[in-house]
Design a protein around this motif. Structure first.
Motif, PDB file in Angstrom:
ATOM      1  N   GLY A   1      27.592 -14.939  -9.797  1.00 27.96           N
ATOM      2  CA  GLY A   1      26.840 -15.807 -10.978  1.00 27.96           C
ATOM      3  C   GLY A   1      25.540 -16.368 -10.352  1.00 27.96           C
ATOM      4  O   GLY A   1      25.010 -15.334  -9.557  1.00 27.96           O
ATOM      5  N   LYS A   2      24.996 -17.108 -11.097  1.00 31.23           N
ATOM      6  CA  LYS A   2      23.620 -17.534 -10.547  1.00 31.23           C
ATOM      7  C   LYS A   2      23.523 -18.545  -9.614  1.00 31.23           C
ATOM      8  O   LYS A   2      24.315 -19.775  -9.725  1.00 31.23           O
ATOM      9  N   HIS A   3      22.196 -18.310  -8.786  1.00 28.47           N
ATOM     10  CA  HIS A   3      22.287 -19.668  -7.875  1.00 28.47           C
ATOM     11  C   HIS A   3      20.672 -19.774  -7.801  1.00 28.47           C
ATOM     12  O   HIS A   3      19.874 -18.716  -7.574  1.00 28.47           O
TER      13      HIS A   3
ATOM     14  N   ALA B   1       5.594 -25.764  -5.644  1.00 24.31           N
ATOM     15  CA  ALA B   1       5.208 -24.767  -5.165  1.00 24.31           C
ATOM     16  C   ALA B   1       6.415 -23.869  -4.656  1.00 24.31           C
ATOM     17  O   ALA B   1       6.441 -22.725  -4.475  1.00 24.31           O
ATOM     18  N   GLY B   2       7.428 -24.577  -4.391  1.00 19.02           N
ATOM     19  CA  GLY B   2       8.579 -23.877  -3.604  1.00 19.02           C
ATOM     20  C   GLY B   2       9.617 -23.570  -4.577  1.00 19.02           C
ATOM     21  O   GLY B   2      10.698 -22.977  -4.483  1.00 19.02           O
ATOM     22  N   ASP B   3       9.533 -23.791  -6.233  1.00 18.14           N
ATOM     23  CA  ASP B   3      10.361 -23.221  -7.063  1.00 18.14           C
ATOM     24  C   ASP B   3      10.251 -21.907  -7.196  1.00 18.14           C
ATOM     25  O   ASP B   3       9.038 -21.034  -7.234  1.00 18.14           O
ATOM     26  N   ILE B   4      11.388 -20.999  -7.334  1.00 15.09           N
ATOM     27  CA  ILE B   4      11.418 -19.670  -7.301  1.00 15.09           C
ATOM     28  C   ILE B   4      11.957 -19.280  -8.553  1.00 15.09           C
ATOM     29  O   ILE B   4      11.430 -18.985  -9.740  1.00 15.09           O
ATOM     30  N   ASP B   5      13.483 -18.923  -8.571  1.00 14.51           N
ATOM     31  CA  ASP B   5      14.179 -18.419  -9.679  1.00 14.51           C
ATOM     32  C   ASP B   5      15.731 -18.533  -9.317  1.00 14.51           C
ATOM     33  O   ASP B   5      15.791 -18.821  -8.429  1.00 14.51           O
ATOM     34  N   ASN B   6      16.327 -18.040 -10.106  1.00 14.94           N
ATOM     35  CA  ASN B   6      17.787 -17.994 -10.007  1.00 14.94           C
ATOM     36  C   ASN B   6      18.062 -16.446  -9.651  1.00 14.94           C
ATOM     37  O   ASN B   6      17.511 -15.599 -10.031  1.00 14.94           O
ATOM     38  N   LEU B   7      18.976 -16.524  -8.458  1.00 22.30           N
ATOM     39  CA  LEU B   7      19.423 -15.358  -7.931  1.00 22.30           C
ATOM     40  C   LEU B   7      20.729 -14.901  -8.756  1.00 22.30           C
ATOM     41  O   LEU B   7      21.801 -15.813  -8.743  1.00 22.30           O
TER      42      LEU B   7
ATOM     43  N   ILE C   1      16.097 -21.791   0.609  1.00 19.45           N
ATOM     44  CA  ILE C   1      17.656 -22.674   0.387  1.00 19.45           C
ATOM     45  C   ILE C   1      18.101 -21.870  -0.812  1.00 19.45           C
ATOM     46  O   ILE C   1      17.414 -21.844  -1.882  1.00 19.45           O
ATOM     47  N   ILE C   2      19.375 -21.302  -0.694  1.00 20.81           N
ATOM     48  CA  ILE C   2      20.135 -21.008  -1.862  1.00 20.81           C
ATOM     49  C   ILE C   2      21.199 -22.165  -2.085  1.00 20.81           C
ATOM     50  O   ILE C   2      21.766 -22.809  -1.300  1.00 20.81           O
ATOM     51  N   HIS C   3      21.184 -22.460  -3.496  1.00 19.03           N
ATOM     52  CA  HIS C   3      22.127 -23.480  -3.909  1.00 19.03           C
ATOM     53  C   HIS C   3      23.499 -22.925  -4.386  1.00 19.03           C
ATOM     54  O   HIS C   3      23.211 -21.676  -4.900  1.00 19.03           O
ATOM     55  N   ALA C   4      24.497 -23.692  -4.618  1.00 23.23           N
ATOM     56  CA  ALA C   4      25.550 -23.345  -4.986  1.00 23.23           C
ATOM     57  C   ALA C   4      25.629 -23.106  -6.693  1.00 23.23           C
ATOM     58  O   ALA C   4      26.447 -22.332  -7.263  1.00 23.23           O
ATOM     59  N   GLU C   5      24.772 -23.827  -7.315  1.00 25.48           N
ATOM     60  CA  GLU C   5      24.528 -23.459  -8.945  1.00 25.48           C
ATOM     61  C   GLU C   5      23.291 -23.033  -9.276  1.00 25.48           C
ATOM     62  O   GLU C   5      22.308 -23.029  -8.494  1.00 25.48           O
ATOM     63  N   ALA C   6      23.172 -22.806 -10.639  1.00 21.39           N
ATOM     64  CA  ALA C   6      21.982 -22.181 -11.082  1.00 21.39           C
ATOM     65  C   ALA C   6      21.074 -23.501 -11.322  1.00 21.39           C
ATOM     66  O   ALA C   6      21.234 -24.663 -11.319  1.00 21.39           O
TER      67      ALA C   6
END
Length: 204
Positions: free
Chosen positions: A95-97, A136-142, A175-180
């Motif tokens: 899924g998306k993270h 500045a730290g916002d990236i995207d969903n993986l 940081i990678i999160h559990a959810e999108a």
């Protein structure tokens, strides 16, 4: 042998030695000078290549909050002054993270809370990069496939590597999160727990 004959042979020997050694010594000196100049030119070229070498950094990702996620995030300064991010992960749920940079280069806490909040030197609202306000730290969903493998490539404007400015990403945490990330909820997009963390360090 007479003294005259002996003196003759000594004279011939001395002349022969002078002929053999004289030009040879000069040639050796010229050759050494040439070699020295070549070596200095090579050193100048090496220094020039070093000055123009790309700045790079890397974060090695490890699991947090009980996950077994692993991976790497590499960062390369481009000639245009932007930073290219290449993120690769394994053992992450399908899924998306959400992926963010957090303010502290500290992954010591089991849940990665030691990394602090989103990196946000301008004190902006959280959002989607390139749309309205964003950290500045916002990236995207993986996006991760059924095999647990995911990758993300982005070229980010507004980041730098190792210059000590507010844009410098060194010693921040990936940081990678559990959810999108929903890119709306404050302060972090309702992305859930932190399942992977890695500190950005300059590559050597």
């Amino acid at each position: 042998m007479t003294m005259k004959t002996l003196n003759y042979f000594l004279f011939i020997g001395a002349v022969s030695l002078a002929v053999a050694c004289g030009p040879g010594a000069n040639n050796s000196e010229e050759s050494a000078t040439d070699r020295l100049e070549i070596t200095e030119n090579q050193m100048d070229n090496m220094e020039s290549e070093t000055d123009t070498a790309e700045q790079t950094a890397m974060a090695v990702l490890s699991g947090a909050s009980g996950s077994e996620v692993s991976g790497t995030a590499t960062f390369t300064q481009t000639a245009e002054g932007k930073v290219k991010l290449v993120l690769s992960v394994n053992n992450l749920s399908t899924g998306k993270h959400a992926v963010h940079l957090h303010e502290n280069g500290d992954c010591s806490a089991e849940d990665a809370s030691s990394a602090g909040g989103h990196w946000n030197p301008a004190d902006d609202e959280h959002g989607k990069r390139g749309e309205n306000e964003f950290h500045a730290g916002d990236i995207d969903n993986l996006t991760v496939g059924e095999d647990g493998i995911g990758s993300l490539v982005m070229v980010v404007d507004g980041w730098s590597i190792g210059d000590g400015e507010d844009s410098d990403i060194l010693n921040k945490a990936v940081i990678i999160h559990a959810e999108a990330d929903d890119f709306t909820s404050q302060p972090s997009g309702a992305a859930g727990s932190r399942v992977a963390c890695g500190v950005i360090q300059e590559s050597t």
